[in-house]
Design an enzyme around this catalytic site. Structure first.
Site, mmCIF file in Angstrom:
data_model
loop_
_atom_site.group_PDB
_atom_site.id
_atom_site.type_symbol
_atom_site.label_atom_id
_atom_site.label_comp_id
_atom_site.label_asym_id
_atom_site.label_seq_id
_atom_site.Cartn_x
_atom_site.Cartn_y
_atom_site.Cartn_z
ATOM 1 N N GLU A 250 0.702 -1.214 -0.061
ATOM 2 C CA GLU A 250 0.191 -0.082 -0.073
ATOM 3 C C GLU A 250 0.927 1.173 0.003
ATOM 4 O O GLU A 250 0.528 2.219 -0.791
ATOM 5 C CB GLU A 250 -0.871 0.006 1.211
ATOM 6 C CG GLU A 250 -1.831 1.322 1.270
ATOM 7 C CD GLU A 250 -3.009 1.042 2.297
ATOM 8 O OE1 GLU A 250 -3.084 0.205 2.766
ATOM 9 O OE2 GLU A 250 -3.409 2.286 2.859
ATOM 10 N N ARG A 328 -7.208 2.797 13.370
ATOM 11 C CA ARG A 328 -8.219 1.542 13.103
ATOM 12 C C ARG A 328 -8.060 0.657 14.299
ATOM 13 O O ARG A 328 -9.215 -0.046 14.794
ATOM 14 C CB ARG A 328 -7.740 0.686 12.049
ATOM 15 C CG ARG A 328 -8.915 -0.097 11.494
ATOM 16 C CD ARG A 328 -8.807 -0.783 10.053
ATOM 17 N NE ARG A 328 -9.084 0.021 8.940
ATOM 18 C CZ ARG A 328 -10.656 -0.190 8.653
ATOM 19 N NH1 ARG A 328 -11.478 -0.838 9.289
ATOM 20 N NH2 ARG A 328 -10.903 0.700 7.660
ATOM 21 N N GLU A 730 -10.376 -8.304 4.208
ATOM 22 C CA GLU A 730 -9.750 -8.332 5.697
ATOM 23 C C GLU A 730 -10.465 -9.163 6.615
ATOM 24 O O GLU A 730 -9.849 -9.867 7.509
ATOM 25 C CB GLU A 730 -9.346 -6.961 5.997
ATOM 26 C CG GLU A 730 -8.399 -6.157 5.191
ATOM 27 C CD GLU A 730 -8.176 -4.985 5.259
ATOM 28 O OE1 GLU A 730 -9.480 -3.930 5.031
ATOM 29 O OE2 GLU A 730 -7.241 -4.444 5.967
HETATM 30 N N1 MTE Z 1 -6.024 -11.495 -1.334
HETATM 31 C C1 MTE Z 1 -4.911 -11.952 -1.987
HETATM 32 N N2 MTE Z 1 -5.020 -13.137 -2.829
HETATM 33 N N3 MTE Z 1 -3.766 -10.997 -2.211
HETATM 34 C C2 MTE Z 1 -3.771 -9.917 -1.310
HETATM 35 O O1 MTE Z 1 -2.805 -9.415 -1.568
HETATM 36 N N4 MTE Z 1 -4.654 -8.425 0.162
HETATM 37 C C3 MTE Z 1 -5.756 -8.361 1.244
HETATM 38 C C4 MTE Z 1 -7.099 -8.893 0.942
HETATM 39 N N5 MTE Z 1 -6.963 -10.167 0.276
HETATM 40 C C5 MTE Z 1 -4.784 -9.423 -0.529
HETATM 41 C C6 MTE Z 1 -5.983 -10.248 -0.461
HETATM 42 C C7 MTE Z 1 -6.021 -6.944 1.779
HETATM 43 S S1 MTE Z 1 -4.652 -6.445 2.781
HETATM 44 C C8 MTE Z 1 -6.889 -6.165 1.360
HETATM 45 S S2 MTE Z 1 -7.122 -4.605 1.998
HETATM 46 C C9 MTE Z 1 -7.923 -6.590 0.381
HETATM 47 O O2 MTE Z 1 -7.602 -7.911 -0.127
HETATM 48 C C10 MTE Z 1 -7.807 -5.439 -0.708
HETATM 49 O O3 MTE Z 1 -8.581 -5.837 -1.752
HETATM 50 P P1 MTE Z 1 -10.101 -5.684 -1.778
HETATM 51 O O4 MTE Z 1 -10.416 -4.212 -1.524
HETATM 52 O O5 MTE Z 1 -10.461 -5.815 -3.389
HETATM 53 O O6 MTE Z 1 -10.859 -6.525 -0.743
HETATM 54 N N1 HPA Z 2 -7.298 0.698 5.573
HETATM 55 C C1 HPA Z 2 -6.343 0.617 4.814
HETATM 56 N N2 HPA Z 2 -5.684 1.375 4.366
HETATM 57 C C2 HPA Z 2 -5.835 2.731 4.757
HETATM 58 C C3 HPA Z 2 -6.677 2.755 5.502
HETATM 59 C C4 HPA Z 2 -7.654 2.074 6.075
HETATM 60 O O1 HPA Z 2 -8.436 2.138 7.068
HETATM 61 N N3 HPA Z 2 -6.668 4.148 5.572
HETATM 62 C C5 HPA Z 2 -5.709 4.657 4.869
HETATM 63 N N4 HPA Z 2 -5.178 3.627 4.422
HETATM 64 MO MO1 MOS Z 3 -5.118 -4.031 3.208
HETATM 65 S S1 MOS Z 3 -4.071 -3.886 4.874
HETATM 66 O O1 MOS Z 3 -6.011 -2.378 3.660
HETATM 67 O O2 MOS Z 3 -4.013 -3.346 2.023
#
Ligand code: MTE
Ligand code: HPA
Ligand code: MOS
Length: 774
Positions: A250, A328, A730
Site C-alpha cells: 500500500e 483503526r 480483511e
Molecule cells: N487476497 C490476495 N489473494 N492477495 C492480497 O494481496 N490483500 C488483502 C485482501 N485479500 C490480498 C488479498 C488486503 S490487505 C486487502 S485490504 C484486500 O484484499 C484488498 O482488496 P479488496 O479491497 O478488493 O478486498
Molecule cells: N485501511 C487500509 N488502508 C488505509 C486506511 C484504512 O482504513 N486508511 C488509510 N489507508
Molecule cells: Mo489492506 S491492509 O487495507 O492493504
C-alpha cells in the site's frame, strides 16, 4: 436466520439467474495463473540497454554515518553509477502522512536495512557484487526495538489518540469484577509471493513510465514527482497485477519505484529494480507489534460495563501508515461487543525497526486481540467459559460504538447463534470434553471468535473512485479503474458488474491495467473497499452508457425508452425480443455520433468523522461473523494441530461465491499464522533474525486446519456494498485470533495451574513451557 419468503414464479426465475451467474464466475486470472502466463513486474518487456539496480542499505539500526567509500564499487566493471541523496533533484522525502522518511539516508541511519544508495549496473549480479565493495563507517547510537522502551524514552511518531464513550472512571467503581492485564502481539511479514519491484523507462521530453508492483499507483506517481522535482503529469504508473500485496504494497512499494525512476531520470535509460527475498524481508516493514495494557469491569451478570485499554504500537523508524493503523486499532478495540464505557488510547512509538506498515486488518486485529484476551482472563478468574461472556455482550441493533457510530443491520448475534446452531456447538463441546477425559497426552481446546469490521477507509477523504468505460465499436468493452488486482479477484468482480449491466457475455469485457493516465488521483487498493469503490464507479458508468444505448434503441425502434431492456445481447421491448442485437445497437450508436465512453465518479455517501471530537460515522457498514476453532495440543511435544474451523460469515449477498470463499479461507489461515506460528525476531541491535523462510514459518497445507467450513450468513446485504455483496478482503483474518484461545483452552485442560499468558504468537515452544509451568 432469515427464512425465505414464498417467491412468485418471476422472482424465482430471477433468483435462479442470479445463482447461476454467481456460480459460473471463475476468477478471470485462473487460466493464465495455472499456465504460468500471468504477467508481473519481472515479466515486463525490457528495453535494450536496460540497467539493473540493487539497494545499498544500512548495516546498523541507528547511528551517524561517518564515511562511505563507494570507490571500489564504482570501479567494478559493469557498474554504471551509484545514486545517493545528493542526486535527488526534488525532495528527499517519501513520507505520506507525516514527512519524516527520506528516500535515502543522509547523515543518520534509523533502522537496519534503511536505504542509503542505489547501485546501478549492467546486470543485477554485478550490482550485487558492487554492493559488497561499499565501505561504510557508522558511529553507533542507542537502539530501541520495543514500543515500551520507546514510550519510556518519550520516542513517538506523533501525539497519542484516545476514543472515549461514557465515563470509565466512574463506572469501574460500580463493577462487580475488575481485571487488569497486559498483552503482546507480534508483527507479521506480508510475504507476498512477488517481492517488491519496479521498472522505470524514459519516454520523450523527460517523461517517465513506471511499472510497479504497488497497491497505490497514485502514491507512486505523486512521490516520484516529489522526489524528482517534476509535475505529476510527467510520471505515468502502470500496474498489471501483483503477486500479493496484503497491505505490504500500500505504501512500501513506493521507494523502489521512485529509486528506479531516479536512476532513469539521470541515465535516460530503463532501470529495473526487483528486491530479492532477503533484501525485501530486511528492508520493508511488517504488521505492527503491539504491547497493550487493559482494565475491564463487569456487572454481576457478566455484562462488560467498562473497558480501558492502552495500546503501544511499535511503529518503527518512520510514520509510514502508522497513524492510520493506530486509528483503526481504536475503532476495533471492542470488537463485536457493546461496551457502554470505553477509554482507548494508542501511542505510535518510534523505534529503530523498519517502518511497520499495513497488513490485512490494518491494526484492527491488534485491537481485537486485547479485548479477547481480557475476556479470556476474566472468564478464567471468574470460573466461567469465555463463550458465556462473549455471548451476552454481543452488539445489538442501535448500540453505539466508542467512536459515535450507531450500529445498524447488526449481525453479531445472528452470526453467533447461527454458528452455534448450524455446527451444533453443544455436540462439539461434548466431543472435546470427552476426548479430554479419555486422553492424557493429547488435549483439545475450543474457542469462539466473533468479528466486527468496519468497511471504508478510516480517512473519509479517501473513499472515492472513478471508472473509465469504453464500448468499442465492435461491441467489446474495456474498463479502467483504480482497482489493483492482487489475487483478491477484484477484476473478476468489476467484469461481472459490466457484463451484468449490459447483459453481455463476459468474454466481451476486458479489465485494463491500472494506469494513472486513465484513472487519476486514486486511493490505494486497500481497506477491503476496492470492489465497493471501483465497482460502484463502474456500475455508474455502465448504467449511464446503458441509458444512452436505450435512447438510441428507442429512436431506432420507435418505442418509448421505458419499454426497453437489454438482455442476453438483444434489445427487448415490453419483454419481447427484437432483432436488434448488441453489436448492431453499438454500431448505430456510433453512427449517430453518440459517445460510447463514460467516466464515472463514486464517493461513499453518508460517512464522516470529526477528529477533534473523535466521533462520527466513519464506516459505510460493518462485516460480521463468528468462527468456532478446535485445536489439539500434543502435551508431550507442545505441538498442535487444528481439527477444524467452522464459521458463519456475513458476505451480504455475495456476487462471487468462489472468490469470496477463497478470501475467507485465505484470510483465516493468514490470521492463524499470525497468532500461532509466525514469529518475527529482531536481535537487541535491531537486526532481523527471521530473515529467510528457514527462520520464518508461515502456515502451509500441513499446518492449516484439517477441515475448514465457512458458510454464508443469510442476510439482506447492504445497499452501500457493491450489488449488496459485502467487502470480504480483511475481516476473515480475525477469525484466526480464535486459534490462540483454542490452544490456550487445550493447555488449561492439561495444566490446571497454568497462568494465562497473552503473548502471541502461541508457538510450540511457548505451548510446551505453558504446559509445564505454573
Ligand atoms: N487476497 C490476495 N489473494 N492477495 C492480497 O494481496 N490483500 C488483502 C485482501 N485479500 C490480498 C488479498 C488486503 S490487505 C486487502 S485490504 C484486500 O484484499 C484488498 O482488496 P479488496 O479491497 O478488493 O478486498
Ligand atoms: N485501511 C487500509 N488502508 C488505509 C486506511 C484504512 O482504513 N486508511 C488509510 N489507508
Ligand atoms: Mo489492506 S491492509 O487495507 O492493504
Amino acid at each position: 436466520m432469515h427464512k425465505n419468503k414464498s417467491h412468485s414464479a418471476l422472482d424465482l426465475k430471477k433468483s435462479q439467474v442470479e445463482v447461476s451467474l454467481k456460480q459460473s464466475v471463475k476468477n478471470i486470472d485462473s487460466y493464465t495463473h495455472v499456465r504460468g502466463e500471468s504477467l508481473y513486474v519481472d515479466d515486463v518487456n525490457v528495453r535494450q540497454g536496460t540497467f539493473h539496480a540493487v539497494v545499498f542499505d544500512s548495516p546498523k539500526a541507528h547511528g551517524k554515518i561517518k564515511s562511505i567509500d563507494y570507490s571500489k564499487a564504482e570501479a567494478l566493471d559493469g557498474v554504471e553509477r551509484i545514486f545517493t541523496y545528493k542526486d535527488i533533484p526534488g525532495d528527499n522525502q517519501i513520507g505520506g502522512i507525516i514527512p519524516d522518511e527520506p528516500l535515502f539516508a543522509e547523515e543518520e541511519v534509523h533502522f537496519w536495512g534503511m536505504p542509503i544508495a542505489l547501485i546501478v549496473a549492467k546486470t543485477e549480479l554485478i550490482a550485487r557484487q558492487a554492493r559488497r565493495l561499499v565501505k561504510i563507517d557508522i558511529e553507533e547510537l542507542p537502539v530501541i526495538t520495543t514500543a515500551k522502551e520507546a514510550k519510556e524514552k518519550g520516542s513517538f511518531i506523533n501525539a497519542p489518540r484516545s476514543f472515549k464513550l461514557g465515563n470509565t472512571d466512574k463506572e469501574f467503581k460500580d463493577c462487580e469484577y475488575v481485571f487488569e492485564g497486559e498483552t503482546f502481539s507480534n508483527g507479521q511479514e506480508q510475504l507476498y509471493i512477488e517481492a517488491q519491484g519496479s521498472y522505470a523507462e524514459p519516454l520523450e521530453n523527460g517523461n517517465i513510465k513506471i511499472t510497479s508492483s504497488t497497491q497505490g499507483p497514485t502514491a507512486v506517481q505523486k512521490t516520484a514527482a516529489r522526489v524528482l522535482g517534476l509535475s505529476m503529469h510527467k510520471i505515468e504508473v502502470d500496474v498489471t497485477r501483483l503477486g500479493g500485496g496484503f497491505g505490504g504494497k500500500e505504501d512500501q512499494a513506493t521507494p523502489w519505484a521512485v529509486m528506479a525512476a531516479l536512476a532513469t531520470y539521470h541515465l535516460n535509460q530503463s532501470v529495473k529494480l526487483i528486491l530479492n527475498r532477503h533484501d525485501d524481508l530486511r528492508m520493508t516493514g511488517k504488521r505492527h507489534p503491539y504491547e497493550s495494557t487493559y482494565k475491564i469491569g463487569f456487572s454481576k451478570d457478566l455484562k462488560i460495563l467498562a473497558y480501558e485499554v492502552e495500546f503501544l504500537q511499535n511503529s518503527g523508524a518512520a510514520a509510514d501508515l502508522s497513524p492510520a493503523i493506530a486509528e483503526r486499532t481504536l475503532f476495533h478495540s471492542t470488537n463485536s461487543y457493546f461496551v457502554p464505557h470505553v477509554k482507548s488510547t494508542v501511542y505510535s512509538c518510534k523505534t529503530n525497526l523498519p517502518p511497520n506498515t499495513a497488513f490485512r486488518g490494518f491494526g484492527g486485529p491488534q485491537g481485537m486481540f486485547v479485548i479477547e484476551s481480557a475476556i479470556a482472563k476474566a472468564a478464567h478468574e471468574i470460573g466461567v467459559s469465555a463463550r458465556e461472556i462473549q455471548e451476552i455482550n454481543l452488539l445489538q441493533e442501535n448500540d453505539e460504538f466508542s467512536y459515535g457510530q450507531i450500529a445498524k443491520q447488526v449481525e453479531a448475534q445472528n452470526s453467533w447463534h447461527s454458528a452455534k446452531d448450524t455446527f451444533n456447538l453443544k455436540e462439539l463441546e461434548k466431543e472435546v470434553e470427552e476426548f479430554n477425559k479419555s486422553n492424557k497426552s493429547l488435549k483439545k481446546g475450543l474457542a469462539l471468535m466473533p468479528i466486527t469490521f468496519g468497511i471504508s477507509f478510516t480517512n473519509t477523504q479517501m473513499n472515492h473512485a472513478r471508472a473509465l468505460v469504453h464500448i468499442y465499436q465492435d461491441g467489446s468493452v474495456g474498463i479502467s479503474t483504480a482497482a489493483v488486482e492482487m489475487g483478491q479477484g477484484v477484476n473478476t468482480k468489476i467484469l461481472q458488474i459490466a457484463a451484468q449491466v449490459f447483459s453481455i457475455d463476459k468474454s466481451k469485457v476486458k479489465i485494463e491495467t491500472t494506469n494513472t493516465t486513465r484513472v487519476a488521483n486514486t486511493s490505494p487498493s486497500a481497506a477491503s473497499s476496492t470492489a465497493d469503490l471501483n465497482g460502484k464507479a463502474t456500475l455508474k458508468a455502465c448504467e449511464i452508457l446503458l441509458d444512452r444505448l436505450k435512447d438510441v434503441a428507442s429512436e431506432d425502434l420507435k418505442v418509448s425508452k421505458e419499454t426497453i431492456i437489454l438482455k442476453d445481447e438483444f434489445v427487448y421491448v415490453n419483454a419481447k425480443k427484437t432483432d436488434l442485437n448488441w453489436e448492431a445497437l453499438i454500431f448505430k450508436t456510433m453512427a449517430k455520433r453518440v459517445a460510447l465512453t463514460e467516466n464515472a465518479h463514486y464517493a461513499t455517501p453518508k460517512i464522516h468523522f470529526d477528529k477533534t471530537k473523535e466521533k462520527g460515522h466513519p464506516f459505510a457498514y460493518h462485516v460480521y461473523g463468528t468462527a468456532i476453532v478446535i485445536a489439539t495440543v500434543d502435551c508431550l511435544r507442545g505441538t498442535y494441530t487444528f481439527d477444524t474451523v467452522k464459521a458463519i460469515h456475513d458476505y451480504g449477498k455475495s456476487m462471487s461465491e468462489g472468490i469470496d470463499l477463497g478470501q475467507a479461507e485465505g484470510g483465516l489461515v493468514q490470521g492463524m499464522g499470525w497468532m500461532t506460528m509466525e514469529e518475527i525476531a529482531y536481535d537487541i541491535n535491531g537486526r532481523l533474525l527471521s530473515n529467510a523462510l528457514s527462520t520464518y514459518k508461515v502456515p502451509d497445507v500441513f499446518s492449516a486446519p484439517k477441515n475448514i467450513e465457512i458458510l454464508p450468513l443469510e442476510t439482506q446485504g447492504n445497499e452501500m456494498a457493491i450489488l449488496k455483496s459485502k467487502a470480504v478482503g480483511e475481516p476473515p483474518l480475525m477469525y484466526g485470533i480464535g486459534a490462540y484461545f483454542a490452544i490456550q483452552n487445550a493447555i488449561k485442560a492439561f495444566n490446571p495451574n497454568y497462568k494465562l499468558k497473552f503473548h502471541a504468537p502461541m508457538t510450540p515452544e511457548k505451548v510446551l513451557m505453558s504446559l509445564y509451568s505454573n
